[in-house]
Design a protein around this motif. Structure first.
Motif, PDB file in Angstrom:
ATOM      1  N   UNK A   1       0.845  -1.193   0.000  1.00  0.00           N
ATOM      2  CA  UNK A   1       0.000   0.000   0.000  1.00  0.00           C
ATOM      3  C   UNK A   1       0.881   1.244   0.000  1.00  0.00           C
ATOM      4  N   UNK A   2       0.248   2.382  -0.268  1.00  0.00           N
ATOM      5  CA  UNK A   2       0.896   3.695  -0.166  1.00  0.00           C
ATOM      6  C   UNK A   2       0.276   4.425   1.023  1.00  0.00           C
ATOM      7  N   UNK A   3       1.099   5.124   1.788  1.00  0.00           N
ATOM      8  CA  UNK A   3       0.639   5.767   3.011  1.00  0.00           C
ATOM      9  C   UNK A   3       1.022   7.239   2.984  1.00  0.00           C
ATOM     10  N   UNK A   4       0.032   8.100   3.220  1.00  0.00           N
ATOM     11  CA  UNK A   4       0.274   9.532   3.381  1.00  0.00           C
ATOM     12  C   UNK A   4       0.165   9.856   4.868  1.00  0.00           C
ATOM     13  N   UNK A   5       1.261  10.334   5.445  1.00  0.00           N
ATOM     14  CA  UNK A   5       1.260  10.755   6.844  1.00  0.00           C
ATOM     15  C   UNK A   5       1.148  12.272   6.885  1.00  0.00           C
ATOM     16  N   UNK A   6       0.164  12.761   7.601  1.00  0.00           N
ATOM     17  CA  UNK A   6      -0.131  14.196   7.591  1.00  0.00           C
ATOM     18  C   UNK A   6       0.716  14.934   8.618  1.00  0.00           C
ATOM     19  N   UNK A   7       1.620  15.780   8.103  1.00  0.00           N
ATOM     20  CA  UNK A   7       2.338  16.687   8.988  1.00  0.00           C
ATOM     21  C   UNK A   7       1.552  17.973   9.185  1.00  0.00           C
ATOM     22  N   UNK A   8       0.587  18.208   8.282  1.00  0.00           N
ATOM     23  CA  UNK A   8      -0.337  19.342   8.431  1.00  0.00           C
ATOM     24  C   UNK A   8      -1.648  18.967   7.751  1.00  0.00           C
ATOM     25  N   UNK A   9      -2.759  19.459   8.296  1.00  0.00           N
ATOM     26  CA  UNK A   9      -4.092  19.170   7.757  1.00  0.00           C
ATOM     27  C   UNK A   9      -4.753  20.498   7.387  1.00  0.00           C
ATOM     28  N   UNK A  10      -5.236  20.592   6.148  1.00  0.00           N
ATOM     29  CA  UNK A  10      -5.871  21.813   5.671  1.00  0.00           C
ATOM     30  C   UNK A  10      -7.303  21.509   5.232  1.00  0.00           C
ATOM     31  N   UNK A  11      -8.235  22.273   5.742  1.00  0.00           N
ATOM     32  CA  UNK A  11      -9.613  22.229   5.243  1.00  0.00           C
ATOM     33  C   UNK A  11      -9.772  23.397   4.272  1.00  0.00           C
ATOM     34  N   UNK A  12      -9.842  23.091   2.985  1.00  0.00           N
ATOM     35  CA  UNK A  12      -9.878  24.135   1.952  1.00  0.00           C
ATOM     36  C   UNK A  12     -11.292  24.257   1.393  1.00  0.00           C
ATOM     37  N   UNK A  13     -11.713  25.458   1.002  1.00  0.00           N
ATOM     38  CA  UNK A  13     -13.081  25.643   0.505  1.00  0.00           C
ATOM     39  C   UNK A  13     -13.301  25.141  -0.910  1.00  0.00           C
ATOM     40  N   UNK A  14     -12.227  25.008  -1.701  1.00  0.00           N
ATOM     41  CA  UNK A  14     -12.394  24.607  -3.096  1.00  0.00           C
ATOM     42  C   UNK A  14     -11.225  23.721  -3.508  1.00  0.00           C
ATOM     43  N   UNK A  15     -11.551  22.545  -4.043  1.00  0.00           N
ATOM     44  CA  UNK A  15     -10.523  21.597  -4.460  1.00  0.00           C
ATOM     45  C   UNK A  15     -11.072  20.713  -5.561  1.00  0.00           C
ATOM     46  N   UNK A  16     -10.151  20.100  -6.310  1.00  0.00           N
ATOM     47  CA  UNK A  16     -10.491  19.099  -7.321  1.00  0.00           C
ATOM     48  C   UNK A  16      -9.623  17.875  -7.066  1.00  0.00           C
ATOM     49  N   UNK A  17     -10.004  16.768  -7.671  1.00  0.00           N
ATOM     50  CA  UNK A  17      -9.204  15.553  -7.520  1.00  0.00           C
ATOM     51  C   UNK A  17      -7.848  15.724  -8.221  1.00  0.00           C
ATOM     52  N   UNK A  18      -6.808  15.297  -7.530  1.00  0.00           N
ATOM     53  CA  UNK A  18      -5.458  15.454  -8.067  1.00  0.00           C
ATOM     54  C   UNK A  18      -5.292  14.709  -9.383  1.00  0.00           C
ATOM     55  N   UNK A  19      -5.863  13.512  -9.476  1.00  0.00           N
ATOM     56  CA  UNK A  19      -5.730  12.724 -10.705  1.00  0.00           C
ATOM     57  C   UNK A  19      -6.453  13.352 -11.886  1.00  0.00           C
ATOM     58  N   UNK A  20      -7.374  14.282 -11.624  1.00  0.00           N
ATOM     59  CA  UNK A  20      -8.126  14.899 -12.712  1.00  0.00           C
ATOM     60  C   UNK A  20      -7.342  16.003 -13.408  1.00  0.00           C
ATOM     61  N   UNK A  21      -6.267  16.485 -12.808  1.00  0.00           N
ATOM     62  CA  UNK A  21      -5.531  17.629 -13.342  1.00  0.00           C
ATOM     63  C   UNK A  21      -4.628  17.181 -14.490  1.00  0.00           C
ATOM     64  N   UNK A  22      -4.702  17.926 -15.606  1.00  0.00           N
ATOM     65  CA  UNK A  22      -3.904  17.631 -16.803  1.00  0.00           C
ATOM     66  C   UNK A  22      -3.139  18.882 -17.229  1.00  0.00           C
TER      67      UNK A  22
END
Length: 537
Positions: A452-473
């Motif tokens: 598996x792949x693991x993301x460990x959060x050193x900081x957590x951000x609640x943002x008002x607007x975001x898109x899926x990372x895989x969708x960006x071209x």
């Protein structure tokens, strides 16, 4: 897009039927007649080019995977290399439309002409309406040198229907043209077959931190190693490796002579206790009558206590072998010398101490087994461990309690957990320690041994607007997603903020709630690339 360039080389009268200035003679009547013919000729050329555009966009890509070449729709151009909008009548107002964006935010620069000569910009009242997919922008203008400049930025993408309304000397002129880029049509049926899914842009929680490899492992705290408790010969095995068992389920039966001996010890201990109790009672009565000495009474009392302890030990040994306590206590009621009840106790039932999956079976019928041999291993897979490789350089950052997101690239599954433990030892070869995450595992979707792949959060951000990372071209020099409106996709150039492997913050370029291609967006990109749309103004 071509910014306005006052130093651009002059064009011939045939290219720009305007007043040439002090070094060029005034246009003749024939030249003006030719100028009036430019609009219908350009329209015919535009229609022809558009037909070729749609034919070429539907043809497969050339051999070797190359995209179709861009199809440019030409139009009359002015001296600043912008789009030339001809007057309705001879001597009427004409406009040259450019968009300047070299080192500045994109803005319209529109040069007015009348009768072949430049018109002071202050004499023209101009409004431009840009009809986009999903929105409409209305632009005002102000005078700047020899042109009119839009008072607001022309945001990307520069893909819209342009409507211009200009008033000059009491006469109002209207123009309209299409300026389309980064757009394609895709039906719902095609999207479904291609696996393109739509999501609205919106708020998200983004974890900023470390991206590390990991492996799913058994939770050894919820793992049972099952033994027979007494040595003997295995007569029955009821389960195999991979079977799911319930707590208390029969796993195997062992015929044990040693257990018969323990039962015999219990019967002997019970009979001895009955005898000792009688002796104690007799000594107590004699002591109370002052017939026997206290020493003899205390010795009988001590012997009674020892007999009781011996019986408890023998009883507990039988109960530990899986024999119900009631059946054990019934043994001392059997007639002396009747060995039938004892012989029936030779059957040792091996039962599951917990519910779970049989991950190992090391026994077959007919085998002799010891009381220390592990016959079955049962793992409770309702929770699993994820063991994360933490490199030495990152150890100061990772600590228990950190939020983690575990992902499987194979299944696409993702789940959030917390770091429970960080190992104190660094491997000599790997130069890494192990951090452990405990994950709930409903349905057993996380399998021990799975990478598996693991993301460990050193900081957590609640943002008002975001898109899926895989969708960006990538589109030209921009990072984009493809917005969906009325059966069409169109690029949205994004200003991006923080990101993780799931979501990326959007600072500008797409509206909250605007739908976009969230999965398989590369298919939309390929379709737009095949269309050969250009960026020209």
């Amino acid at each position: 897009m071509t910014p306005s360039d006052p130093s651009a080389p002059a064009v011939t009268p045939a290219d720009a039927p305007l007043s040439p200035g002090p070094d060029r003679p005034a246009p003749t009547d024939r030249q003006r007649s030719v100028a009036r013919q430019i609009v219908p000729i350009a329209a015919i050329l535009a229609v022809t080019a558009l037909v070729a555009f749609f034919v070429l966009r539907d043809e497969p890509a050339a051999a070797g995977g190359e995209e179709a070449e861009a199809v440019e729709v030409d139009y009359p151009r002015g001296p600043h290399n912008g789009r030339l909008l001809q007057p309705d009548a001879e001597g009427g107002l004409a406009l040259e439309v450019t968009i300047a964006e070299d080192g500045i935010p994109p803005e319209f620069r529109i040069y007015p002409f009348a009768g072949g000569a430049p018109v002071p910009p202050g004499q023209v009242d101009l409004t431009v309406v840009l009809t986009r997919l999903g929105s409409v922008d209305t632009l005002g203008f102000e005078r700047s040198g020899d042109f009119l400049r839009s008072t607001s930025t022309v945001t990307e993408p520069h893909s819209f229907v342009v409507d211009l309304v200009a008033t000059y000397q009491g006469q109002t002129s209207l123009w309209s043209y299409d300026s389309i880029e980064g757009r394609t049509t895709m039906t719902d049926d095609v999207m479904e077959r291609a696996g393109v899914e739509i999501e609205p842009a919106g708020p998200a929680t983004i974890l900023e931190g470390l991206h590390l490899p990991g492996e799913v492992a058994l939770n050894t705290e919820r793992q049972a190693h099952v033994t027979a408790r007494f040595p003997g010969v295995v007569s029955t095995v009821t389960v195999g490796e991979g079977d799911f068992v319930r707590q208390g389920q029969l796993l195997a039966v062992v015929e044990s002579r040693q257990l018969v001996g323990v039962a015999d010890d219990y019967v002997r201990a019970a009979h001895r206790l009955h005898y000792v109790e009688g002796e104690y009672e007799r000594e107590r009565q004699l002591f109370e009558r002052r017939i026997s000495a206290e020493r003899e009474f205390r010795a009988a009392e001590h012997e009674l206590e020892e007999a009781r302890i011996a019986l408890q030990v023998a009883e507990q040994s039988l109960v530990a072998a899986g024999i119900p306590r009631g059946r054990v206590r019934a043994l001392d009621t059997e007639p002396t010398g009747d060995r039938g009840a004892l012989a029936s106790l030779a059957r040792v039932e091996v039962r599951a101490p917990t519910s779970g999956l049989v991950t190992a079976r090391d026994v077959s019928e007919g085998e002799s087994v010891s009381d220390s041999r592990t016959l079955f291993t049962i793992a409770d897979l309702s929770t699993v461990w994820v063991e994360v490789t933490v490199y030495q350089r990152d150890l100061a950052t990772v600590r228990p309690g950190m939020t983690a997101v575990v992902r499987s690239e194979d299944t696409g599954a993702a789940v959030e957990g917390r770091v429970r433990f960080v190992g104190p030892v660094v491997g000599q070869e790997s130069r890494a320690a192990t951090a452990r995450i405990v994950l709930p595992n409903p349905g057993g979707r996380w399998r021990p041994g799975q990478f598996v792949e693991v993301d460990l959060a050193t900081a957590v951000y609640d943002v008002p607007l975001a898109v899926r990372t895989d969708a960006i071209q990538d589109f030209r020099d921009f990072r984009v997603v493809y917005a969906r409106h009325d059966g069409q996709f169109e690029v949205r150039m994004l200003q991006l903020g923080v990101s993780d492997s799931t979501y990326t913050e959007v600072l500008g370029g797409i509206r909250p709630g605007e739908p976009y291609a969230a999965t398989n967006s590369f298919i939309v990109k390929a379709d737009i690339g095949k269309s050969g749309a250009t960026h020209d103004h």
